[in-house]
Scaffold this active site. Sequence first.
Site, PDB file in Angstrom:
ATOM      1  N   TYR A 124       2.313  10.164   0.387  1.00 49.90           N
ATOM      2  CA  TYR A 124       3.464   9.334   1.135  1.00 49.90           C
ATOM      3  C   TYR A 124       4.739   9.686   0.500  1.00 49.90           C
ATOM      4  CZ  TYR A 124      -0.287   6.248   2.810  1.00 49.90           C
ATOM      5  OH  TYR A 124      -1.650   5.842   3.607  1.00 49.90           O
ATOM      6  N   LYS A 135      -3.160   6.116  -3.632  1.00 51.94           N
ATOM      7  CA  LYS A 135      -4.314   6.692  -3.415  1.00 51.94           C
ATOM      8  C   LYS A 135      -3.969   8.416  -4.075  1.00 51.94           C
ATOM      9  CE  LYS A 135      -4.063   4.560   0.983  1.00 51.94           C
ATOM     10  NZ  LYS A 135      -2.629   4.338   1.041  1.00 51.94           N
ATOM     11  N   HIS A 164      -8.232   9.269  -1.559  1.00 50.08           N
ATOM     12  CA  HIS A 164      -7.465   9.256   0.000  1.00 50.08           C
ATOM     13  C   HIS A 164      -8.126   9.836   1.129  1.00 50.08           C
ATOM     14  CE1 HIS A 164      -3.074   9.146   1.753  1.00 50.08           C
ATOM     15  NE2 HIS A 164      -3.880   8.722   2.590  1.00 50.08           N
ATOM     16  N   ASP A 184       0.920  -1.207  -0.082  1.00 47.04           N
ATOM     17  CA  ASP A 184       0.173   0.070  -0.097  1.00 47.04           C
ATOM     18  C   ASP A 184       0.889   1.290   0.066  1.00 47.04           C
ATOM     19  OD1 ASP A 184      -2.989   1.078   0.759  1.00 47.04           O
ATOM     20  OD2 ASP A 184      -1.431   2.226   1.757  1.00 47.04           O
TER      21      ASP A 184
END
Length: 276
Positions: free
Chosen positions: A47, A72, A105, A42
Site C-alpha cells: 500500500y 502484510k 498478502h 489495516d
Amino acid sequence: MHTLTANGANIPALGLGTWELRGDTCSHIVEQAVRGGYTHIDTAIMYDNETAVGAGIRASGVARDDLFVTTKVWPTDVTEASFLNAVEGSLRRLEMDAVDLLLIHWPPKTAEPTVWAHLLNSAADRGLTRNIGVSNFNIAQINAMVAASERPIACNQVENHPYLDQRRLRAACAANGIALIAYCPIYRGGPMFEEPAVLQAAATHAKTPAQIVLRWHVQHGGAGAIPKTATPGRLVENKAIFDFALSDSEMAAITALTLANKRLCDFEFSPVWDAA
C-alpha cells in the site's frame, strides 16, 4: 467494537482498511478513526502507506497497546532472504516494535506452505508480530498452512461481499478457528446499495445501505470487515452497526445476492479460487 477470538488473537470485527490511501490523507483519516473509537487498522507494504498509518496512530494520542495493527508482506518477499527484512522495514515505517497481525498478502507462486509457515513463525518467534495469518488463500492453501505451522493461523483476509459466494471458504476457516476478514466488504457501493434486499432492511432498521451490508458481514460467526474510507463522516457511519441485528430472513435475502458471484480482485498472480 465487537471482537473476534481466533486462535488466540482478539481481532476487532470492524476495522479501517487503508488500501489506496496515501500521505496526509491517510494519516488524517487514521487519526480520526482511532480518535473515534476504531481499534483495528489495516495496512500493507504494497500500500506504500505504512509511514502515514504510523503517523496517524501517533497523532491520535491513543496508546499503542489499545490498538490492533495488521500489515502484510508481498509474495515476492516471502523468501528466506527477504522476509524478515521486509517485516523489519514495516516496523521501522510504522515506528512500532511489533504488529498485532502479520499476513502473507497473496500466496506466492514459487514456494510451498511449509516455507510460508516457517517464515511467519520465525517473525513471531522474534517478537515482530503477536499473531500470524494469511490473505487471499484458498481452502487447500488454508488447510496446508494449518498443517505446516507450529503457531495457529489467526486470519484469512479475503475479498468478501454479498455479490461473492464465500460460504465454503468461510466454513473452512471456521473449522480451523480462523477469522475471515473481508476487504472490499461493500463491493463498490452503487448497485449493491440499490438491491431491494438491502434497501428494505435499511428502511426497516433506519440505517444506511452501507450499514446494512457491514452488519451482514459481522453477523456471520467468526467474520469481520475492514471498509476503506477517506471521509470522516463515513467512519462514524461504518462503525454504527452494533446496535441492531438483521433478522434471519433479512440475512437470507442478502446472502442470496451471492449467486451473482462477482469478484473485484482477480489478477494473474491470484490462486485458483474455490468453486462456489
